[in-house]
Write a protein that holds these residues in place. Structure first.
Motif, PDB file in Angstrom:
ATOM      1  N   LYS A 441      88.844  94.890  26.735  1.00  0.00           N
ATOM      2  CA  LYS A 441      90.061  94.250  26.226  1.00  0.00           C
ATOM      3  C   LYS A 441      90.066  92.800  26.723  1.00  0.00           C
ATOM      4  O   LYS A 441      89.922  92.556  27.926  1.00  0.00           O
ATOM      5  CB  LYS A 441      91.282  94.984  26.782  1.00  0.00           C
ATOM      6  N   PHE A 442      90.180  91.873  25.808  1.00  0.00           N
ATOM      7  CA  PHE A 442      90.253  90.462  26.213  1.00  0.00           C
ATOM      8  C   PHE A 442      90.931  89.675  25.109  1.00  0.00           C
ATOM      9  O   PHE A 442      91.158  90.194  24.011  1.00  0.00           O
ATOM     10  CB  PHE A 442      88.855  89.906  26.507  1.00  0.00           C
ATOM     11  N   SER A 443      91.320  88.455  25.421  1.00  0.00           N
ATOM     12  CA  SER A 443      91.904  87.646  24.361  1.00  0.00           C
ATOM     13  C   SER A 443      91.129  86.347  24.213  1.00  0.00           C
ATOM     14  O   SER A 443      90.486  85.869  25.148  1.00  0.00           O
ATOM     15  CB  SER A 443      93.388  87.399  24.622  1.00  0.00           C
ATOM     16  N   VAL A 444      91.191  85.807  23.007  1.00  0.00           N
ATOM     17  CA  VAL A 444      90.430  84.611  22.681  1.00  0.00           C
ATOM     18  C   VAL A 444      91.405  83.545  22.227  1.00  0.00           C
ATOM     19  O   VAL A 444      92.176  83.741  21.294  1.00  0.00           O
ATOM     20  CB  VAL A 444      89.444  84.900  21.519  1.00  0.00           C
ATOM     21  N   ASN A 445      91.385  82.426  22.937  1.00  0.00           N
ATOM     22  CA  ASN A 445      92.235  81.307  22.571  1.00  0.00           C
ATOM     23  C   ASN A 445      91.396  80.297  21.799  1.00  0.00           C
ATOM     24  O   ASN A 445      90.323  79.901  22.237  1.00  0.00           O
ATOM     25  CB  ASN A 445      92.795  80.691  23.873  1.00  0.00           C
ATOM     26  N   VAL A 446      91.887  79.903  20.638  1.00  0.00           N
ATOM     27  CA  VAL A 446      91.149  78.968  19.791  1.00  0.00           C
ATOM     28  C   VAL A 446      91.958  77.685  19.706  1.00  0.00           C
ATOM     29  O   VAL A 446      93.038  77.669  19.107  1.00  0.00           O
ATOM     30  CB  VAL A 446      90.968  79.547  18.372  1.00  0.00           C
ATOM     31  N   TYR A 447      91.467  76.607  20.324  1.00  0.00           N
ATOM     32  CA  TYR A 447      92.160  75.318  20.239  1.00  0.00           C
ATOM     33  C   TYR A 447      91.500  74.460  19.175  1.00  0.00           C
ATOM     34  O   TYR A 447      90.282  74.252  19.185  1.00  0.00           O
ATOM     35  CB  TYR A 447      92.138  74.581  21.588  1.00  0.00           C
ATOM     36  N   ASN A 448      92.310  73.929  18.284  1.00  0.00           N
ATOM     37  CA  ASN A 448      91.800  73.143  17.160  1.00  0.00           C
ATOM     38  C   ASN A 448      92.176  71.670  17.345  1.00  0.00           C
ATOM     39  O   ASN A 448      93.343  71.311  17.267  1.00  0.00           O
ATOM     40  CB  ASN A 448      92.413  73.706  15.870  1.00  0.00           C
ATOM     41  N   PRO A 449      91.185  70.801  17.567  1.00  0.00           N
ATOM     42  CA  PRO A 449      91.495  69.383  17.806  1.00  0.00           C
ATOM     43  C   PRO A 449      91.749  68.579  16.528  1.00  0.00           C
ATOM     44  O   PRO A 449      92.038  67.390  16.617  1.00  0.00           O
ATOM     45  CB  PRO A 449      90.236  68.871  18.511  1.00  0.00           C
ATOM     46  N   LEU A 450      91.642  69.209  15.372  1.00  0.00           N
ATOM     47  CA  LEU A 450      91.900  68.485  14.126  1.00  0.00           C
ATOM     48  C   LEU A 450      93.387  68.530  13.784  1.00  0.00           C
ATOM     49  O   LEU A 450      94.089  69.471  14.156  1.00  0.00           O
ATOM     50  CB  LEU A 450      91.106  69.114  12.980  1.00  0.00           C
ATOM     51  N   ALA A 451      93.827  67.524  13.025  1.00  0.00           N
ATOM     52  CA  ALA A 451      95.246  67.440  12.687  1.00  0.00           C
ATOM     53  C   ALA A 451      95.577  68.199  11.410  1.00  0.00           C
ATOM     54  O   ALA A 451      96.534  67.888  10.722  1.00  0.00           O
ATOM     55  CB  ALA A 451      95.656  65.982  12.565  1.00  0.00           C
ATOM     56  N   ARG A 452      94.749  69.149  11.082  1.00  0.00           N
ATOM     57  CA  ARG A 452      95.061  70.042   9.958  1.00  0.00           C
ATOM     58  C   ARG A 452      94.599  71.441  10.356  1.00  0.00           C
ATOM     59  O   ARG A 452      93.738  71.586  11.233  1.00  0.00           O
ATOM     60  CB  ARG A 452      94.366  69.570   8.686  1.00  0.00           C
ATOM     61  N   PRO A 453      95.174  72.472   9.742  1.00  0.00           N
ATOM     62  CA  PRO A 453      94.774  73.820  10.148  1.00  0.00           C
ATOM     63  C   PRO A 453      93.317  74.072   9.774  1.00  0.00           C
ATOM     64  O   PRO A 453      92.819  73.502   8.806  1.00  0.00           O
ATOM     65  CB  PRO A 453      95.711  74.732   9.345  1.00  0.00           C
TER      66      PRO A 453
END
Ligand SMILES: *[C@@H]1O[C@H](CO)[C@@H](O)[C@H](O)[C@H]1NC(C)=O
Ligand SMILES: *[C@@H]1O[C@H](CO)[C@@H](O)[C@H](O)[C@H]1NC(C)=O
Ligand SMILES: *[C@@H]1O[C@H](CO)[C@@H](O)[C@H](O)[C@H]1NC(C)=O
Ligand SMILES: *[C@@H]1O[C@H](CO)[C@@H](O)[C@H](O)[C@H]1NC(C)=O
Ligand SMILES: *[C@@H]1O[C@H](CO)[C@@H](O)[C@H](O)[C@H]1NC(C)=O
Ligand SMILES: *[C@@H]1O[C@H](CO)[C@@H](O)[C@H](O)[C@H]1NC(C)=O
Ligand SMILES: *[C@@H]1O[C@H](CO)[C@@H](O)[C@H](O)[C@H]1NC(C)=O
Ligand SMILES: [Zn+2]
Length: 914
Positions: A441-453
């Motif tokens: 069991k783990f979680s994944v954080n996705v950070y997006n550096p772009l200014a659009r999804p």
């Protein structure tokens, strides 16, 4: 008087600074600066220019208040002048504009902070880079420089320009910016950046000093003056005005500046003494900006240039096009590091001061900024340094990222409220991540550096066979477990794949739990059409991949790609792709003894060898992902991959270790051969930004005598290249800088990896023969090409965002079980109130000082390339950020070292009067 101080090449940047390892090369920048300052004080006429702020900064830090006062005075009086002034003198072929702007900003900011307006360089100075990019000229213009000087250009171009007196010209460096916004006066220096022949008075040279005591032996003043006047007169004939420039210095010179200045003082005195007898030559100590001012005063018109200075050849068989690809792993690492730095910068702003000092300790973005700035140097990301120096650049980037990781963890903790430890899986490219491999069991954080999804495929190495993945709202997400295609180094058996959707300038969180351990997942259908093993076709032809937007076909006999269709636009082209190698010249050749090396690409024959005519294949088809895995040889394989909602086809290549047991150096390419009618035209980007048209065996500004049919047609590809005809455009987006060309109608080739057995005699004195601890038998490199097929009028709408996404990839962090409760700010966050319009790219968001940030918004489309997106756009700054309130804003030049309303540049008139 000048010195050219490489920010790393044969020695590391710190070794050069201290003068360490003089056994490799005698060079010590600290002594140069010490000595020059002393010598400048001895005669107020003397001048010196200094270029590389990475070195000057190291030196300044260690000076006493006294010395600093003295140096400030020299700067104020114009005796010591900064030119260029970036952290380094960047490479122009393999750098991305975003990293170049950052490194220039860092150097120029230091100069402004330290010396104020007198420290602001007026002249850009790229005397050594191996070819010159149009986008660099555009950036220099937007940074407020009055002019630009460089030393290297194609030898044919040089001789034509000498005759036509066009070594000084006006470069119109953008298709999109209204002149003169991107106009840059450009001067080509007379002798590279070296002194005229016979006039090198450095301790590293052997030219005779001026012996001016008639009582002593070998009095030579008359001879020296005569030689000097002859050179001056010859030089004046190939330049337009009554002023000429001579570069008195070279690599790491002026360590004992007395030698230079003592002789220059005399030279000037004796040369000018001849005026009494009618000589019309006046010599003086000067700087590039004084020289430029005189050119400006001459009020002439100048030849206009709109293309670039690639490729660079210094002789018929000496094309500097190998370094476009040299050290592909370092080039990729530099590109990833740029993305990581932007994420680090953004999260420092979004998370606030606690990011720098928070629950995970002290972090910073400065270390990474400096490491990236150093990596832009023309012997760094270019791949033309010695091996130990390449290792040093990589080590610096890794060190920078470690400091950033602390910052990012602090910031994410502040933004999410979760202080659970975050794991950074930096080895996902070799399928290694101990946490995901071992946890249920783990979680994944996705950070997006772009200014659009963005929607982005997450691939994680795992050991289980079935998982449940849910998004931030608790909805379950389609996911698939596939057998891992490892580089034979990872230990995970499987790979978990799902499509993550991340908000603009923000993050989202997916939680993953193991459902089943055991044998390979049943949901994965695998078939093996075995072209190599046996000739029998499999009963069901799995030679087609189709998902929502694309259809890809394979030749069932060869296992090679055979066609590509865009299902939205209803386009289909024939497209085969294969891998080849050029046999690197060893230098034993009747035409020239030039071998292929770190700089030079010189194939022994223009016909590359095919690595295999057929590929052994295996197919994986699921609802989120379809792929064909191809094996061409023990050292070349590829995964052709279609992701759920992606409009681009991914080609993930793995190349290496390149065999050298046959004693042949190899330069490996992949070539796409299509039914597109290219008529010898192809297109490549300039530093990742504007697109330039290329034509085989052709240069826009002179009549080319082509002597290297392959290497002479190679151009740098920073982020993309394309071929097109009236109806179809095939774009390839790369994940790092590479060299490429179109040698045959309808084809596009990209060089992926090189392994060479000889040095190419440009100074590095090592063959480009990379190994690593992980790959002692020869470096293995993996990378990605993204292919998109579009109608030419709308192609830019597809490839612009695709290329930005390849540069600014999401950052993944993994957390152990149950770190975060189910509340939404914890799992999901966006720093923007809304996504920016598609035409606008958020290029920079970084903390400037305590209470201000530097923000760069970029219109990322070229004029006329998109009906929809090339138009001007308005952005409301007040409504930009979700958590930051803007209290005021002031506009700066591109490098942020001058207020926009104070920016005044020389005006230059092109010959055409345009
Ligand atoms: C100038 O010319 C005269 C006569 O030829 C000569 O004696 C003198 O040395 C020359 N002066 C210089 C500085 O060359
Ligand atoms: C420069 O030349 C133009 C035309 O040749 C002339 O109109 C202008 O006055 C000149 N400017 C200066 C400053 O001499
Ligand atoms: C995953 O499985 C492989 C093969 O059984 C094993 O070698 C490896 O140690 C496992 N990894 C973890 C982290 O448990
Ligand atoms: C490769 O090139 C070398 C010279 O650089 C030549 O001696 C050799 O014969 C070539 N090998 C093949 C297979 O073409
Ligand atoms: C290239 O590297 C391999 C592996 O380290 C080594 O065995 C070989 O001697 C090297 N060749 C040259 C020409 O440097
Ligand atoms: C994987 O990425 C790292 C940098 O993160 C790089 O050093 C390494 O060469 C890459 N490995 C391959 C096989 O491309
Ligand atoms: C340059 O530095 C001076 C102080 O030396 C400062 O007042 C000025 O605002 C700086 N300029 C910019 C554009 O940051
Ligand atoms: Zn250099």
């Amino acid at each position: 008087p000048h010195t050219h101080d490489d920010v790393g090449w044969l020695k590391t940047v710190d070794q050069y600074y201290y003068g360490d390892r003089n056994d490799i090369q005698h060079a010590g920048v600290q002594y140069i600066l010490d000595s020059v300052v002393d010598q400048l004080l001895k005669n107020p006429d003397r001048r010196f220019i200094y270029v590389e702020t990475a070195f000057f900064y190291r030196w300044w830090k260690r000076q006493s208040a006294d010395v600093r006062r003295t140096v400030r005075r020299l700067v104020d009086e114009g005796r010591l002048e900064f030119v260029n002034g970036g952290w380094c003198m960047s490479d122009e072929a393999t750098t991305h504009y975003s990293a170049v702007i950052d490194q220039m900003t860092m150097g120029l900011r230091f100069l402004n902070d330290t010396f104020g307006p007198c420290g602001r360089p007026r002249v850009a100075w790229h005397i050594d880079p191996f070819g010159h990019a149009r986008e660099h000229a555009s950036m220099f213009a937007q940074m407020g420089y009055d002019g630009f000087f460089f030393g290297r250009l194609d030898y044919q171009d040089r001789s034509r320009r000498r005759i036509a007196r066009e070594q000084e010209l006006l470069w119109r460096a953008s298709d999109s910016l209204t002149p003169p916004m991107a106009d840059l006066f450009t001067g080509i220096l007379p002798n590279g950046y070296n002194p005229p022949e016979g006039f090198c008075w450095d301790q590293s040279c052997d030219d005779p000093p001026i012996r001016d005591d008639p009582d002593l032996e070998d009095y030579n003043v008359d001879d020296v003056v005569k030689r000097f006047l002859a050179i001056a007169n010859t030089q004046a004939k190939v330049y337009k005005t009554n002023h000429i420039i001579m570069t008195m210095g070279s690599d790491f010179q002026y360590e004992n500046a007395n030698l230079w200045y003592k002789n220059l003082d005399k030279l000037i005195r004796y040369v000018n003494g001849r005026q009494a007898n009618g000589s019309r030559v006046h010599a003086l100590y000067s700087t590039p900006s004084c020289y430029l001012q005189e050119l400006h005063r001459a009020n002439l018109t100048w030849a206009l240039k709109t293309d670039d200075f690639f490729p660079y050849a210094d002789d018929a068989h000496d094309l500097w096009t190998g370094y476009f690809t040299s050290r592909p792993a370092l080039k990729r690492y530099e590109r990833i590091s740029n993305g990581n730095l932007q994420t680090c910068n953004q999260l420092e702003v979004l998370g606030g001061p606690i990011s720098r000092n928070g629950p995970f300790g002290k972090g910073d973005s400065q270390t990474m900024k400096k490491a990236m700035a150093v990596a832009q140097h023309h012997d760094a990301v270019s791949g033309t340094e010695k091996q130990h120096v390449a290792d040093d650049y990589a080590r610096r980037l890794a060190g920078g990222w470690l400091r950033c990781q602390v910052l990012v963890s602090n910031s994410l903790a502040a933004l999410s409220g979760s202080t659970a430890e975050r794991i950074y899986c930096d080895k996902l490219n070799v399928s290694v991540c101990p946490l995901t491999e071992s946890s249920s069991k783990f979680s994944v954080n996705v950070y997006n550096p772009l200014a659009r999804p963005v929607s982005w495929p997450v691939r994680l190495p795992v050991n289980g066979t079935s998982y449940k993945v849910s998004d931030a709202e608790g909805r379950s997400v389609d996911c698939q477990v596939c057998v891992c295609v490892c580089v034979n180094r990872g230990f995970a058996v499987n790979e978990l794949v799902f499509q993550a959707r991340a908000p603009p300038l923000g993050f989202t969180t997916y939680s993953v739990s193991l459902l089943r351990d055991g044998p390979p997942a049943a949901s994965t259908r695998r078939r093996t059409p075995t072209a190599i093993q046996n000739k029998v076709r499999p009963p069901l032809c799995l030679c087609v991949l189709v998902l929502q937007f694309l259809r890809v076909t394979f030749d069932p006999d060869t296992g090679l790609l055979s066609g590509l269709s865009n299902l939205e636009t209803k386009q289909t082209i024939k497209l085969t792709q294969n891998f080849y190698w050029y046999n690197a010249s060893d230098g034993n050749n009747s035409k020239s003894d030039q071998p292929s090396g770190a700089y030079i690409f010189r194939p022994n024959s223009s016909t590359p060898f095919v690595i295999s005519r057929t590929a052994k294949t295996e197919t994986v088809q699921t609802s989120v992902l379809q792929e064909v895995r191809q094996w061409f040889s023990p050292w070349v394989s590829q995964v052709v991959r279609l992701h759920g909602d992606s409009r681009a086809l991914e080609l993930e290549w793995t190349v290496g270790p390149l065999p050298i047991d046959d004693d042949l150096g190899k330069e490996v390419i992949t070539r796409l051969d299509s039914s597109i009618q290219t008529a010898e035209y192809f297109y490549t980007d300039s530093n990742g930004r504007e697109i330039l048209q290329r034509k085989k065996d052709f240069r826009p500004t002179w009549i080319l005598r082509q002597s290297e049919p392959v290497a002479g047609n190679y151009y740098p590809i920073n982020s993309r290249a394309f071929i097109k005809d009236e109806v179809d455009q095939l774009t390839v987006v790369t994940d790092r800088s590479q060299g490429g060309s179109s040698i045959q109608n309808g084809s596009l080739e990209i060089m992926l990896h090189r392994r060479l057995l000889y040095d190419d005699v440009r100074g590095v004195a090592e063959p480009l023969n990379e190994t690593s601890a992980l790959f002692p038998e020869g470096l293995v490199v993996r990378g990605r090409l993204l292919l998109s097929l579009d109608r030419p009028p709308t192609a830019a709408d597809a490839h612009r965002p695709l290329a930005q996404q390849a540069v600014l990839q999401p950052t993944l962090t993994e957390e152990g079980e149950g770190a975060c409760g189910r509340w939404s700010p914890c799992l999901q966050f966006s720093g923007l109130q809304a996504a920016l319009p598609p035409a606008v790219h958020l290029l920079t968001l970084t903390q400037w000082d305590e209470d201000s940030v530097l923000l760069r918004l970029e219109h990322q489309f070229q004029s006329r390339e998109s009906k929809e997106n090339s138009r001007p756009v308005t952005v409301n700054l007040q409504k930009l950020f979700s958590t930051l309130e803007i209290l005021g804003a002031s506009e700066l030049n591109l490098s942020a070292n001058q207020w926009k309303d104070e920016m005044k540049r020389f005006h230059w008139t092109p010959q055409t009067g345009m």
